[in-house]
Design a protein around this motif. Structure first.
Motif, PDB file in Angstrom:
ATOM      1  N   SER A 219      52.792  35.476  40.304  1.00 61.94           N
ATOM      2  CA  SER A 219      51.813  35.530  40.034  1.00 61.94           C
ATOM      3  C   SER A 219      50.984  34.289  40.829  1.00 61.94           C
ATOM      4  CB  SER A 219      51.148  35.369  39.142  1.00 61.94           C
ATOM      5  OG  SER A 219      51.744  36.637  37.635  1.00 61.94           O
ATOM      6  N   THR A 220      49.725  34.222  41.277  1.00 63.67           N
ATOM      7  CA  THR A 220      49.000  33.164  42.565  1.00 63.67           C
ATOM      8  C   THR A 220      47.940  33.009  41.649  1.00 63.67           C
ATOM      9  OG1 THR A 220      49.729  34.188  44.684  1.00 63.67           O
ATOM     10  CG2 THR A 220      47.614  32.851  44.325  1.00 63.67           C
ATOM     11  N   TYR A 221      47.194  32.080  41.452  1.00 65.96           N
ATOM     12  CA  TYR A 221      45.804  31.306  41.316  1.00 65.96           C
ATOM     13  C   TYR A 221      44.742  30.824  41.856  1.00 65.96           C
ATOM     14  CZ  TYR A 221      42.831  28.684  37.512  1.00 65.96           C
ATOM     15  OH  TYR A 221      41.631  28.671  35.938  1.00 65.96           O
ATOM     16  N   TYR A 222      43.872  31.272  42.003  1.00 66.05           N
ATOM     17  CA  TYR A 222      42.742  31.184  43.249  1.00 66.05           C
ATOM     18  C   TYR A 222      41.564  31.372  42.793  1.00 66.05           C
ATOM     19  CZ  TYR A 222      43.100  35.898  43.736  1.00 66.05           C
ATOM     20  OH  TYR A 222      42.444  37.892  43.343  1.00 66.05           O
ATOM     21  N   TYR A 223      40.496  30.882  43.885  1.00 62.83           N
ATOM     22  CA  TYR A 223      39.072  31.271  43.430  1.00 62.83           C
ATOM     23  C   TYR A 223      38.636  32.236  44.747  1.00 62.83           C
ATOM     24  CZ  TYR A 223      38.190  27.087  40.089  1.00 62.83           C
ATOM     25  OH  TYR A 223      39.131  26.033  39.511  1.00 62.83           O
TER      26      TYR A 223
ATOM     27  N   GLY B 273      47.263  42.924  38.647  1.00 63.86           N
ATOM     28  CA  GLY B 273      46.426  42.522  38.646  1.00 63.86           C
ATOM     29  C   GLY B 273      45.848  41.433  37.981  1.00 63.86           C
ATOM     30  N   GLU B 274      44.518  41.542  37.394  1.00 62.08           N
ATOM     31  CA  GLU B 274      43.964  40.590  37.260  1.00 62.08           C
ATOM     32  C   GLU B 274      44.808  39.412  35.566  1.00 62.08           C
ATOM     33  OE1 GLU B 274      40.538  37.213  37.786  1.00 62.08           O
ATOM     34  OE2 GLU B 274      40.823  38.988  38.903  1.00 62.08           O
TER      35      GLU B 274
ATOM     36  N   ALA C  17      40.268  33.464  39.323  1.00 66.73           N
ATOM     37  CA  ALA C  17      40.842  35.065  39.683  1.00 66.73           C
ATOM     38  C   ALA C  17      41.981  34.323  39.327  1.00 66.73           C
ATOM     39  CB  ALA C  17      40.322  35.407  41.020  1.00 66.73           C
ATOM     40  N   GLY C  18      42.774  35.243  38.961  1.00 63.19           N
ATOM     41  CA  GLY C  18      44.313  35.143  39.092  1.00 63.19           C
ATOM     42  C   GLY C  18      44.932  36.242  39.350  1.00 63.19           C
ATOM     43  N   TRP C  19      45.942  36.234  40.158  1.00 58.96           N
ATOM     44  CA  TRP C  19      46.578  38.715  40.539  1.00 58.96           C
ATOM     45  C   TRP C  19      47.730  37.663  40.541  1.00 58.96           C
ATOM     46  CZ3 TRP C  19      44.129  42.338  40.836  1.00 58.96           C
ATOM     47  CH2 TRP C  19      44.013  43.921  41.178  1.00 58.96           C
ATOM     48  N   GLY C  20      48.498  38.926  39.295  1.00 59.82           N
ATOM     49  CA  GLY C  20      49.864  39.249  38.917  1.00 59.82           C
ATOM     50  C   GLY C  20      50.404  40.293  39.705  1.00 59.82           C
ATOM     51  N   ALA C  21      51.709  40.065  40.422  1.00 58.31           N
ATOM     52  CA  ALA C  21      52.241  41.467  40.981  1.00 58.31           C
ATOM     53  C   ALA C  21      51.974  43.262  40.131  1.00 58.31           C
ATOM     54  CB  ALA C  21      53.692  40.765  41.187  1.00 58.31           C
ATOM     55  N   ASP C  22      51.753  44.578  40.915  1.00 60.88           N
ATOM     56  CA  ASP C  22      51.929  45.249  40.197  1.00 60.88           C
ATOM     57  C   ASP C  22      53.290  45.842  40.570  1.00 60.88           C
ATOM     58  OD1 ASP C  22      49.091  45.644  39.561  1.00 60.88           O
ATOM     59  OD2 ASP C  22      47.704  45.820  41.730  1.00 60.88           O
TER      60      ASP C  22
END
Length: 581
Positions: A331-335, A44-45, A479-484
């Protein structure tokens, strides 16, 4: 997991590994020993630190929680803010997740490589069609109030997360359960959901369809149990040390809201011999420079992996000196765009903003940690099939390209379609952090030069920032999302399906929804991957649902003598089974 600093808080086994694990459990179902050497991700974030300085609002337990003396093994790290929630049904961010790893115990955990390992599940039987799982639970587990942990706790917790009145962002993680989605939508009763305690230590789980990676999903925080007697009638039970009851390796013994948390080894944890730290002190520190100084003055033992960040102006030096290590993570960094509000309701304008960024310049001049430019959602380290990663099978090179001239053209077309004579006033929102600020300033400058638009900057403390995003009270936000779990569905369904509670841009495309629903329903991994890839390409190449910037790395620093504490595959601090020597 999770939202990165909204956690988004994860990895998935390949079907082969998953079924091999099931076979192992079936062959040794009488064993009482669980390998708990790993951790679960709440995908998640993600967010680098964002929080407040210590306050005097301190809660402590009774004398039985006094600090151990003599030979104390303590581990110390930071998080960026007050954890928004330690309630497994409501937690969605990385800060809460890192703490939750030590406070809760589910049926399975993920190890640092993202492989699912048994926790409270002592044995498992899977039906021939792969749709019914019967778990036997370890009978020695207790809650911190002395109650036994039973199958009834799991049944209650899962149904509570799905209950419409709970309004859990991660409710969709339990749609794999039979009638789970229908119950969440108010179209079925709780009794019809596919989870049932057959007795105190036997849990039967029925799925909508065979799901090869289901054991990995079980490691997610939305599947952690809660104590019904503690939770019912107390909406704030997880925010007060006097009412917080957990079942994991550690328990909270001190809570200075806005300042620090102290966790101590839980003497009633059924597998306590696996736990080496006697005490864990977690400071809430917002500024990277302060975190770095705490490390240099020997007041903390760790920096990195969602638990503090090395200041960007120090990264090159500590890497060259060997004081720190850098590694790619899932993980991905994005807007994200508020797709419900002009001007970002227009796909051409969203594309223009994405195409007008020089990602490599951001990496070379701002972040400086060997990140990889991102042109899609799923990071390179997430698995695919047949021994290849998802990105090897489906490269993101064909989704869009950085092109200033094309970006200007699309911006003009988009403004005309929206009836706008000039670009309106908008704000880029980020959670308070030196690194996020530097990235935002650089990107806003690129938009000014390349598109001729002015974008204001705004920042908020982490908890407020999450609430603002969830309420769609923004124009564009970081936003940023790391793998669940180690599977591309953790990045696709979570971020671009219209029913996902973590789709904070309110993006909706029926074709994307259908492809992702077909992916979840399929038991053939090749079909699953193909559907996810097509959905991702539509969302990015056609709609620019989000603005990808880079795939994360994590820069970590650790004090000598701390062992078996690492950054896991998704970039979260794996600390629970560490040791101080």
């Amino acid at each position: 997991m999770w939202k990165i600093s909204k956690m988004k808080w994860s990895s998935i086994l390949s079907a082969v590994l998953t079924m091999a694990l099931v076979g192992t459990l079936l062959a040794a179902c009488t064993s009482g020993n669980n390998n708990n050497g790993g951790q679960n991700q709440n995908g998640g974030e993600t967010a680098p630190p964002s929080g407040n300085s210590p306050s005097t609002n301190t809660q402590t337990g009774d004398d039985s929680n006094a600090e151990p003396t003599g030979g104390l093994k303590e581990f110390r790290f930071t998080i960026g803010s007050e954890p928004p929630s330690l309630d497994p049904a409501l937690s969605t961010d990385s800060q809460s997740y890192i703490l939750g790893l030590g406070l809760y115990e589910g049926l399975f955990r993920l190890n640092p490589e993202g492989i699912s390992e048994p926790a409270l599940a002592e044995s498992i039987v899977v039906s021939a069609d792969g749709k019914t799982y019967t778990f036997k639970l370890h009978q020695g587990a207790k809650w911190t109030n002395g109650d036994p942990v039973t199958a009834h706790d799991f049944e209650y917790s899962w149904k509570r997360t799905l209950a419409p009145e709970t309004a859990a962002d991660y409710a969709y993680m339990l749609y794999y359960l039979e009638n789970g989605e229908k119950y969440n939508a108010g179209e079925a009763s709780a009794d019809e959901v596919g989870v049932k305690a057959l007795d105190d230590y036997t849990l039967e789980v029925k799925l909508e369809s065979a799901t090869p990676y289901f054991l990995d999903i079980l490691a997610h925080s939305s599947y952690w149990p809660v104590n019904k007697n503690v939770v019912e009638g107390r909406p704030d039970w997880a925010t007060d040390i006097k009412t917080l009851v957990t079942n994991g390796p550690f328990k909270v013994t001190e809570w200075q809201h806005g300042g620090k948390l102290v966790l101590e080894k839980n003497p009633d944890y059924y597998n306590k011999d696996k736990i080496n730290f006697d005490k864990v002190t977690v400071l809430m520190v917002e500024e990277d420079s302060t975190v770095f100084n705490l490390f240099k003055t020997d007041e903390i033992d760790w920096i990195g992996a969602q638990a503090g960040s090395v200041p960007t102006d120090q990264v090159t030096q500590v890497l060259q000196s060997g004081e720190a290590k850098v590694m790619p993570i899932a993980s991905t960094y994005y807007y994200i765009f508020n797709t419900t509000k002009k001007p970002f309701s227009n796909a051409k304008i969203r594309k223009a903003f994405a195409m007008a960024i020089d990602r490599q310049a951001i990496i070379d001049n701002v972040t400086k940690a060997n990140q990889e430019p991102a042109f899609a959602l799923v990071p390179p380290s997430i698995r695919g099939v047949e021994g290849k990663s998802f990105r090897e099978l489906y490269p993101d090179s064909g989704y869009f390209q950085e092109n200033v001239e094309e970006a200007r053209k699309l911006l003009a077309e988009g403004l005309q379609e929206e009836g706008l004579s000039k670009f309106p006033e908008v704000t880029l929102l980020y959670n308070t952090n030196e690194g996020h600020k530097a990235i935002a300033e650089a990107i806003v400058d690129q938009w000014r030069k390349n598109l001729g638009v002015e974008v204001k900057l705004g920042n908020q403390e982490w908890g407020t920032f999450l609430e603002t995003r969830d309420a769609l009270q923004y124009d564009i936000a970081r936003a940023g999302w790391g793998a669940d779990y180690n599977h591309p569905i953790s990045f696709s369904y979570d971020l671009i399906h219209s029913k996902s509670g973590n789709n904070d841009g309110a993006y909706a495309n029926p074709q994307v929804d259908q492809l992702l629903e077909q992916a979840i329903a399929s038991s053939d991994e090749k079909t699953v991957m193909a559907n996810i890839a097509e959905a991702e390409k539509i969302a990015i190449a056609d709609d620019m649902a989000i603005l990808p910037i880079y795939y994360y790395t994590t820069v970590t620093m650790i004090k000598p003598g701390i062992v078996d504490v690492v950054s896991d595959y998704a970039g979260y601090l794996n600390w629970v089974f560490g040791d101080r020597q």
